[in-house]
Design a protein around this motif. Structure first.
Motif, PDB file in Angstrom:
ATOM      1  N   LEU A 107      -2.236  36.942  30.961  1.00  0.00           N
ATOM      2  CA  LEU A 107      -2.144  37.447  32.329  1.00  0.00           C
ATOM      3  C   LEU A 107      -0.777  37.048  32.859  1.00  0.00           C
ATOM      4  O   LEU A 107      -0.454  35.865  32.935  1.00  0.00           O
ATOM      5  CB  LEU A 107      -3.248  36.837  33.193  1.00  0.00           C
ATOM      6  CG  LEU A 107      -3.204  37.171  34.689  1.00  0.00           C
ATOM      7  CD1 LEU A 107      -3.393  38.662  34.919  1.00  0.00           C
ATOM      8  CD2 LEU A 107      -4.286  36.381  35.423  1.00  0.00           C
ATOM      9  N   LEU A 108       0.042  38.048  33.179  1.00  0.00           N
ATOM     10  CA  LEU A 108       1.369  37.805  33.719  1.00  0.00           C
ATOM     11  C   LEU A 108       1.369  38.248  35.171  1.00  0.00           C
ATOM     12  O   LEU A 108       1.124  39.411  35.479  1.00  0.00           O
ATOM     13  CB  LEU A 108       2.427  38.581  32.927  1.00  0.00           C
ATOM     14  CG  LEU A 108       3.874  38.372  33.341  1.00  0.00           C
ATOM     15  CD1 LEU A 108       4.296  36.909  33.167  1.00  0.00           C
ATOM     16  CD2 LEU A 108       4.782  39.301  32.555  1.00  0.00           C
ATOM     17  N   ILE A 109       1.625  37.303  36.057  1.00  0.00           N
ATOM     18  CA  ILE A 109       1.634  37.579  37.494  1.00  0.00           C
ATOM     19  C   ILE A 109       3.074  37.525  37.979  1.00  0.00           C
ATOM     20  O   ILE A 109       3.814  36.603  37.656  1.00  0.00           O
ATOM     21  CB  ILE A 109       0.775  36.550  38.252  1.00  0.00           C
ATOM     22  CG1 ILE A 109      -0.681  36.671  37.802  1.00  0.00           C
ATOM     23  CG2 ILE A 109       0.911  36.734  39.756  1.00  0.00           C
ATOM     24  CD1 ILE A 109      -1.595  35.640  38.405  1.00  0.00           C
ATOM     25  N   GLU A 110       3.449  38.543  38.760  1.00  0.00           N
ATOM     26  CA  GLU A 110       4.802  38.613  39.310  1.00  0.00           C
ATOM     27  C   GLU A 110       4.727  38.677  40.833  1.00  0.00           C
ATOM     28  O   GLU A 110       3.949  39.442  41.386  1.00  0.00           O
ATOM     29  CB  GLU A 110       5.514  39.855  38.788  1.00  0.00           C
ATOM     30  CG  GLU A 110       6.912  40.019  39.344  1.00  0.00           C
ATOM     31  CD  GLU A 110       7.613  41.244  38.794  1.00  0.00           C
ATOM     32  OE1 GLU A 110       8.622  41.078  38.116  1.00  0.00           O
ATOM     33  OE2 GLU A 110       7.132  42.371  39.042  1.00  0.00           O
ATOM     34  N   VAL A 111       5.549  37.873  41.493  1.00  0.00           N
ATOM     35  CA  VAL A 111       5.635  37.906  42.952  1.00  0.00           C
ATOM     36  C   VAL A 111       6.516  39.099  43.310  1.00  0.00           C
ATOM     37  O   VAL A 111       7.672  39.162  42.914  1.00  0.00           O
ATOM     38  CB  VAL A 111       6.242  36.602  43.513  1.00  0.00           C
ATOM     39  CG1 VAL A 111       6.367  36.684  45.026  1.00  0.00           C
ATOM     40  CG2 VAL A 111       5.415  35.406  43.090  1.00  0.00           C
ATOM     41  N   ARG A 112       5.964  40.036  44.072  1.00  0.00           N
ATOM     42  CA  ARG A 112       6.701  41.253  44.409  1.00  0.00           C
ATOM     43  C   ARG A 112       7.170  41.312  45.848  1.00  0.00           C
ATOM     44  O   ARG A 112       7.912  42.201  46.216  1.00  0.00           O
ATOM     45  CB  ARG A 112       5.850  42.468  44.107  1.00  0.00           C
ATOM     46  CG  ARG A 112       5.614  42.625  42.632  1.00  0.00           C
ATOM     47  CD  ARG A 112       5.056  43.953  42.315  1.00  0.00           C
ATOM     48  NE  ARG A 112       4.974  44.117  40.881  1.00  0.00           N
ATOM     49  CZ  ARG A 112       4.530  45.199  40.316  1.00  0.00           C
ATOM     50  NH1 ARG A 112       4.144  46.209  41.056  1.00  0.00           N
ATOM     51  NH2 ARG A 112       4.501  45.282  39.012  1.00  0.00           N
ATOM     52  N   GLY A 113       6.715  40.421  46.676  1.00  0.00           N
ATOM     53  CA  GLY A 113       7.125  40.397  48.073  1.00  0.00           C
ATOM     54  C   GLY A 113       7.019  38.990  48.609  1.00  0.00           C
ATOM     55  O   GLY A 113       6.547  38.094  47.915  1.00  0.00           O
ATOM     56  N   PRO A 114       7.486  38.790  49.822  1.00  0.00           N
ATOM     57  CA  PRO A 114       7.388  37.441  50.404  1.00  0.00           C
ATOM     58  C   PRO A 114       5.949  36.972  50.422  1.00  0.00           C
ATOM     59  O   PRO A 114       5.037  37.735  50.692  1.00  0.00           O
ATOM     60  CB  PRO A 114       7.929  37.624  51.819  1.00  0.00           C
ATOM     61  CG  PRO A 114       8.686  38.911  51.802  1.00  0.00           C
ATOM     62  CD  PRO A 114       8.077  39.758  50.740  1.00  0.00           C
ATOM     63  N   LEU A 115       5.775  35.695  50.125  1.00  0.00           N
ATOM     64  CA  LEU A 115       4.447  35.111  50.158  1.00  0.00           C
ATOM     65  C   LEU A 115       4.090  34.702  51.571  1.00  0.00           C
ATOM     66  O   LEU A 115       4.928  34.148  52.284  1.00  0.00           O
ATOM     67  CB  LEU A 115       4.380  33.888  49.227  1.00  0.00           C
ATOM     68  CG  LEU A 115       4.642  34.158  47.758  1.00  0.00           C
ATOM     69  CD1 LEU A 115       4.677  32.848  46.984  1.00  0.00           C
ATOM     70  CD2 LEU A 115       3.583  35.068  47.196  1.00  0.00           C
ATOM     71  N   ALA A 116       2.875  34.963  51.959  1.00  0.00           N
ATOM     72  CA  ALA A 116       2.399  34.554  53.273  1.00  0.00           C
ATOM     73  C   ALA A 116       2.119  33.061  53.266  1.00  0.00           C
ATOM     74  O   ALA A 116       1.717  32.492  52.258  1.00  0.00           O
ATOM     75  CB  ALA A 116       1.132  35.329  53.634  1.00  0.00           C
ATOM     76  N   ALA A 117       2.328  32.421  54.398  1.00  0.00           N
ATOM     77  CA  ALA A 117       2.009  30.998  54.527  1.00  0.00           C
ATOM     78  C   ALA A 117       0.507  30.817  54.428  1.00  0.00           C
ATOM     79  O   ALA A 117      -0.263  31.631  54.930  1.00  0.00           O
ATOM     80  CB  ALA A 117       2.527  30.459  55.856  1.00  0.00           C
ATOM     81  N   PRO A 118       0.047  29.750  53.768  1.00  0.00           N
ATOM     82  CA  PRO A 118      -1.396  29.494  53.675  1.00  0.00           C
ATOM     83  C   PRO A 118      -1.988  29.276  55.067  1.00  0.00           C
ATOM     84  O   PRO A 118      -1.312  28.772  55.973  1.00  0.00           O
ATOM     85  CB  PRO A 118      -1.487  28.220  52.852  1.00  0.00           C
ATOM     86  CG  PRO A 118      -0.126  27.924  52.331  1.00  0.00           C
ATOM     87  CD  PRO A 118       0.841  28.735  53.113  1.00  0.00           C
ATOM     88  N   ALA A 119      -3.229  29.637  55.211  1.00  0.00           N
ATOM     89  CA  ALA A 119      -3.946  29.411  56.471  1.00  0.00           C
ATOM     90  C   ALA A 119      -3.946  27.915  56.793  1.00  0.00           C
ATOM     91  O   ALA A 119      -4.163  27.098  55.917  1.00  0.00           O
ATOM     92  CB  ALA A 119      -5.371  29.936  56.394  1.00  0.00           C
ATOM     93  N   GLY A 120      -3.661  27.555  57.978  1.00  0.00           N
ATOM     94  CA  GLY A 120      -3.629  26.142  58.350  1.00  0.00           C
ATOM     95  C   GLY A 120      -2.263  25.499  58.135  1.00  0.00           C
ATOM     96  O   GLY A 120      -2.054  24.360  58.491  1.00  0.00           O
ATOM     97  N   GLY A 121      -1.348  26.222  57.487  1.00  0.00           N
ATOM     98  CA  GLY A 121       0.012  25.719  57.265  1.00  0.00           C
ATOM     99  C   GLY A 121       0.070  24.576  56.272  1.00  0.00           C
ATOM    100  O   GLY A 121      -0.845  23.806  56.135  1.00  0.00           O
ATOM    101  N   VAL A 122       1.123  24.546  55.519  1.00  0.00           N
ATOM    102  CA  VAL A 122       1.356  23.460  54.552  1.00  0.00           C
ATOM    103  C   VAL A 122       2.824  23.142  54.537  1.00  0.00           C
ATOM    104  O   VAL A 122       3.664  23.945  54.667  1.00  0.00           O
ATOM    105  CB  VAL A 122       0.878  23.852  53.142  1.00  0.00           C
ATOM    106  CG1 VAL A 122       1.277  22.793  52.129  1.00  0.00           C
ATOM    107  CG2 VAL A 122      -0.598  24.060  53.109  1.00  0.00           C
TER     108      VAL A 122
END
Length: 122
Positions: A107-122
């Motif tokens: 399984l090859l996963i590619e990030v294609r756009g900006p990642l959203a911040a996790p809920a609750g912030g990190v």
């Protein structure tokens, strides 16, 4: 499932090196292995390969295991993910000198756009 590797595009080099206990086959094959937590920030274009032991335990005619960390990153860097996985499967066949004789899942996963911040912030 085998150890996740990273074949990032930034700087033309893989983003992560082998874990200190990694022998090139990943660590899932060792019952006493306790994977350490590793965190990476992914950017657009970064890729992550998840694989089973069918890849990491493929052997050449002399019994050597397929060196996933050394061979996979250059094959997975460019092109469509499907084409990259086809290159990897072809390389394993060349390395072993035969068609796969063990099941494997890639399984090859590619990030294609900006990642959203996790809920609750990190």
């Amino acid at each position: 499932m085998g150890r996740a590797g990273s074949a990032g595009r930034r700087g033309g080099r893989p983003k992560a090196g082998p874990a200190p206990t990694d022998d090139g086959r990943g660590t899932a094959h060792r019952r006493d292995a306790v994977p350490a937590g590793t965190f990476r920030t992914l950017g657009v274009g970064d890729r992550i390969l998840f694989y089973t032991d069918g890849l990491s335990e493929a052997r050449d005619t002399e019994g050597a295991f397929y060196p996933v960390l050394q061979r996979a990153a250059p094959l997975l860097r460019d092109g469509r993910p499907e084409d990259a996985l086809n290159r990897l499967r072809a390389d394993v066949a060349v390395f072993t000198g035969k068609a796969p004789d063990d099941d494997s899942a890639l399984l090859l996963i590619e990030v294609r756009g900006p990642l959203a911040a996790p809920a609750g912030g990190v």
